[in-house]
Design a protein around this motif. Structure first.
Motif, PDB file in Angstrom:
ATOM      1  N   VAL A 159       0.837  -1.194   0.000  1.00 48.79           N
ATOM      2  CA  VAL A 159       0.000   0.000   0.000  1.00 48.79           C
ATOM      3  C   VAL A 159       0.869   1.240   0.000  1.00 48.79           C
ATOM      4  O   VAL A 159       0.589   2.220  -0.702  1.00 48.79           O
ATOM      5  CB  VAL A 159      -0.940  -0.004   1.224  1.00 48.79           C
ATOM      6  N   GLU A 160       1.962   1.194   0.771  1.00 42.66           N
ATOM      7  CA  GLU A 160       2.875   2.349   0.857  1.00 42.66           C
ATOM      8  C   GLU A 160       3.470   2.682  -0.510  1.00 42.66           C
ATOM      9  O   GLU A 160       3.556   3.853  -0.895  1.00 42.66           O
ATOM     10  CB  GLU A 160       3.992   2.050   1.861  1.00 42.66           C
ATOM     11  N   GLU A 161       3.854   1.652  -1.255  1.00 40.32           N
ATOM     12  CA  GLU A 161       4.416   1.871  -2.588  1.00 40.32           C
ATOM     13  C   GLU A 161       3.378   2.478  -3.517  1.00 40.32           C
ATOM     14  O   GLU A 161       3.674   3.402  -4.291  1.00 40.32           O
ATOM     15  CB  GLU A 161       4.933   0.554  -3.163  1.00 40.32           C
ATOM     16  N   MET A 162       2.148   1.976  -3.445  1.00 43.04           N
ATOM     17  CA  MET A 162       1.090   2.512  -4.289  1.00 43.04           C
ATOM     18  C   MET A 162       0.825   3.979  -3.971  1.00 43.04           C
ATOM     19  O   MET A 162       0.697   4.813  -4.881  1.00 43.04           O
ATOM     20  CB  MET A 162      -0.196   1.703  -4.117  1.00 43.04           C
ATOM     21  N   LEU A 163       0.748   4.318  -2.698  1.00 41.40           N
ATOM     22  CA  LEU A 163       0.463   5.698  -2.308  1.00 41.40           C
ATOM     23  C   LEU A 163       1.570   6.643  -2.743  1.00 41.40           C
ATOM     24  O   LEU A 163       1.321   7.804  -3.069  1.00 41.40           O
ATOM     25  CB  LEU A 163       0.265   5.777  -0.791  1.00 41.40           C
ATOM     26  N   GLN A 164       2.778   6.146  -2.756  1.00 39.15           N
ATOM     27  CA  GLN A 164       3.930   6.983  -3.121  1.00 39.15           C
ATOM     28  C   GLN A 164       4.072   7.141  -4.625  1.00 39.15           C
ATOM     29  O   GLN A 164       4.476   8.197  -5.112  1.00 39.15           O
ATOM     30  CB  GLN A 164       5.213   6.379  -2.561  1.00 39.15           C
ATOM     31  N   SER A 165       3.694   6.090  -5.372  1.00 40.57           N
ATOM     32  CA  SER A 165       4.019   6.064  -6.795  1.00 40.57           C
ATOM     33  C   SER A 165       2.844   6.266  -7.738  1.00 40.57           C
ATOM     34  O   SER A 165       3.017   6.802  -8.834  1.00 40.57           O
ATOM     35  CB  SER A 165       4.700   4.728  -7.137  1.00 40.57           C
ATOM     36  N   ALA A 166       1.684   5.819  -7.356  1.00 37.34           N
ATOM     37  CA  ALA A 166       0.557   5.807  -8.289  1.00 37.34           C
ATOM     38  C   ALA A 166      -0.090   7.181  -8.440  1.00 37.34           C
ATOM     39  O   ALA A 166      -0.221   7.937  -7.475  1.00 37.34           O
ATOM     40  CB  ALA A 166      -0.481   4.789  -7.835  1.00 37.34           C
ATOM     41  N   ASP A 167      -0.522   7.474  -9.655  1.00 38.13           N
ATOM     42  CA  ASP A 167      -1.252   8.713  -9.950  1.00 38.13           C
ATOM     43  C   ASP A 167      -2.735   8.436  -9.737  1.00 38.13           C
ATOM     44  O   ASP A 167      -3.466   8.102 -10.668  1.00 38.13           O
ATOM     45  CB  ASP A 167      -0.980   9.141 -11.393  1.00 38.13           C
ATOM     46  N   ILE A 168      -3.172   8.543  -8.476  1.00 37.37           N
ATOM     47  CA  ILE A 168      -4.559   8.235  -8.123  1.00 37.37           C
ATOM     48  C   ILE A 168      -5.101   9.312  -7.193  1.00 37.37           C
ATOM     49  O   ILE A 168      -4.347   9.993  -6.500  1.00 37.37           O
ATOM     50  CB  ILE A 168      -4.674   6.859  -7.432  1.00 37.37           C
ATOM     51  N   GLU A 169      -6.415   9.465  -7.186  1.00 36.52           N
ATOM     52  CA  GLU A 169      -7.036  10.432  -6.272  1.00 36.52           C
ATOM     53  C   GLU A 169      -7.997   9.781  -5.293  1.00 36.52           C
ATOM     54  O   GLU A 169      -8.433  10.421  -4.325  1.00 36.52           O
ATOM     55  CB  GLU A 169      -7.759  11.518  -7.054  1.00 36.52           C
ATOM     56  N   LEU A 170      -8.333   8.499  -5.538  1.00 39.92           N
ATOM     57  CA  LEU A 170      -9.246   7.775  -4.663  1.00 39.92           C
ATOM     58  C   LEU A 170      -8.652   6.411  -4.325  1.00 39.92           C
ATOM     59  O   LEU A 170      -8.211   5.689  -5.221  1.00 39.92           O
ATOM     60  CB  LEU A 170     -10.604   7.598  -5.353  1.00 39.92           C
ATOM     61  N   VAL A 171      -8.618   6.093  -3.032  1.00 39.26           N
ATOM     62  CA  VAL A 171      -8.068   4.816  -2.567  1.00 39.26           C
ATOM     63  C   VAL A 171      -9.175   4.002  -1.916  1.00 39.26           C
ATOM     64  O   VAL A 171      -9.943   4.527  -1.095  1.00 39.26           O
ATOM     65  CB  VAL A 171      -6.923   5.041  -1.556  1.00 39.26           C
ATOM     66  N   VAL A 172      -9.274   2.723  -2.272  1.00 37.08           N
ATOM     67  CA  VAL A 172     -10.213   1.800  -1.653  1.00 37.08           C
ATOM     68  C   VAL A 172      -9.440   0.915  -0.676  1.00 37.08           C
ATOM     69  O   VAL A 172      -8.607   0.105  -1.093  1.00 37.08           O
ATOM     70  CB  VAL A 172     -10.931   0.927  -2.698  1.00 37.08           C
ATOM     71  N   VAL A 173      -9.701   1.081   0.619  1.00 40.42           N
ATOM     72  CA  VAL A 173      -9.042   0.274   1.647  1.00 40.42           C
ATOM     73  C   VAL A 173      -9.935  -0.920   1.941  1.00 40.42           C
ATOM     74  O   VAL A 173     -10.919  -0.816   2.673  1.00 40.42           O
ATOM     75  CB  VAL A 173      -8.778   1.098   2.927  1.00 40.42           C
ATOM     76  N   ASN A 174      -9.595  -2.064   1.337  1.00 39.79           N
ATOM     77  CA  ASN A 174     -10.394  -3.286   1.461  1.00 39.79           C
ATOM     78  C   ASN A 174      -9.567  -4.413   2.059  1.00 39.79           C
ATOM     79  O   ASN A 174      -9.736  -5.580   1.725  1.00 39.79           O
ATOM     80  CB  ASN A 174     -10.961  -3.693   0.109  1.00 39.79           C
ATOM     81  N   THR A 175      -8.675  -4.048   2.958  1.00 37.52           N
ATOM     82  CA  THR A 175      -7.819  -4.990   3.667  1.00 37.52           C
ATOM     83  C   THR A 175      -8.519  -5.439   4.959  1.00 37.52           C
ATOM     84  O   THR A 175      -9.577  -4.903   5.303  1.00 37.52           O
ATOM     85  CB  THR A 175      -6.490  -4.302   3.995  1.00 37.52           C
TER      86      THR A 175
END
Length: 354
Positions: free
Chosen positions: A55-71
């Motif tokens: 998740v940390e890598e995605m938050l740092q690298s991905a060009d996104i504005e909405l995150v779905v936390v389904n963990t």
């Protein structure tokens, strides 16, 4: 149409069934990122999504504005907080968090960051719940006196999911899992209760998290709402039983969206996609104005989880009301926490203290 780039925090059952299909079929969303710690299962169906190993890598690298936390729920607080701190809007699976203090901190952080935080209460879009809403709006039952909402299963063997079965993990068990749906529906229909009494334990034994609960909610005007769930229910009960001073309504749990999605159904945008109901699934019996009784068998219209994501899209693009905001779901967390206290201490809990 404005395109919203989304990142999915896990590709387990909820990711495959409840989120990825809807995010892909809705034309306003683009699933840009998926977290898979070791596999690449998502690549076959969602080749345009970049796979990240954390998740940390995605938050740092991905060009996104909405995150779905389904963990798993035990990680919700950590990942929602990290996503908000990274400047992302967040959808988090139910139950919101493992306790009230975590929920309050996340709601406060979202407000400080001017971001939205929505809890995925998809059962608000079940056909059977929508039918109950419709019946209540018609007012044929008169003044409500007694309500029962159930969500039963026949699963006598423990699952392999540690985060749901381990009694030593906060947030495990049926009350947080299925209870979060029933509590949400009760508060949506009847508001926040004054008091409650609860009985919560594990029918499979103390080595496992609770798999049975009965929560009795006390409302003004002597209304009682009972929420119940068991994993030892081979023969189904009515899922909703409503009694008022002018009539009664009984509703089966017939929504098939989860079953059809697990079987591989593809939801469609802006139209019904589930199989139509054959026959009837409810009974309405009430007194008409002339005091004659009318008893009818009722049928539900299809539900659609796509409507949740449509509401999210309209909030982002048009500023419409956010569905199930974290600030609203805090009341459900209060009921969960008070129910555990009630069951542990064998007492009625006054919710004005919460």
């Amino acid at each position: 149409m404005q395109l919203i780039k989304v990142g999915l925090c896990a590709f387990g059952m909820s990711g495959k069934v409840f989120h990825a299909p809807f995010l892909t079929e809705h034309p306003g969303f683009f699933m840009a990122a998926i977290v898979e710690r070791s596999k690449q299962e998502s690549k076959a169906k969602y080749p345009d999504a970049t796979i990240y190993r954390s998740v940390e890598e995605m938050l740092q690298s991905a060009d996104i504005e909405l995150v779905v936390v389904n963990t798993p729920v035990q990680t919700h607080f950590e990942y929602v907080k990290k996503a908000l701190e990274a400047g992302k809007n967040v959808i988090v699976e139910k139950p919101f968090t493992v306790n009230i203090s975590e929920a309050l901190e996340l709601v406060k952080l979202a407000e400080e960051k001017n971001l939205f935080l929505s809890v995925y209460q998809n059962r608000r879009f079940d056909r059977d719940y929508l039918q109950v809403q419709k019946i209540l709006e018609e007012g044929k039952l008169g003044t409500l006196k007694e309500i029962e909402i159930r969500f039963d299963r026949f699963r006598t063997e423990p699952s392999a999911k540690e985060h749901k079965e381990n009694p030593n993990l906060k947030g495990s068990g049926a009350l947080h899992d299925l209870g979060s749906h029933l509590i949400d529906q009760a508060t949506q229909l009847f508001g926040f209760p004054e008091k409650l009494f609860a009985d919560i334990f594990s029918m499979k034994g103390s080595a496992f998290a609770n798999d049975y609960f009965e929560v009795l909610l006390y409302y003004k005007n002597d209304l009682r709402v009972r929420l119940k769930s068991s994993v030892f229910t081979k023969e189904a009960h009515y899922a909703y039983i409503l009694h008022g001073n002018k009539g009664s309504f009984l509703q089966e749990r017939t929504d098939s969206q989860e079953t059809e999605l697990v079987a591989g159904a593809i939801p469609t945008y802006n139209e019904d996609w589930t199989k139509p109901l054959t026959g009837t699934d409810g009974i309405l019996n009430y007194l008409k104005e002339n005091s004659d009784s009318e008893r009818t068998l009722t049928s539900t219209e299809p539900g659609n989880y796509m409507n949740y994501y449509q509401d999210i899209y309209e909030h982002i693009v048009f500023g419409k009301t956010l569905p199930s905001p974290g600030s609203e779901i805090i009341q459900n967390m209060k009921i969960i926490e008070a129910a555990l206290e009630s069951s542990d201490e064998g007492k009625v809990v006054d919710l004005t203290n919460y």
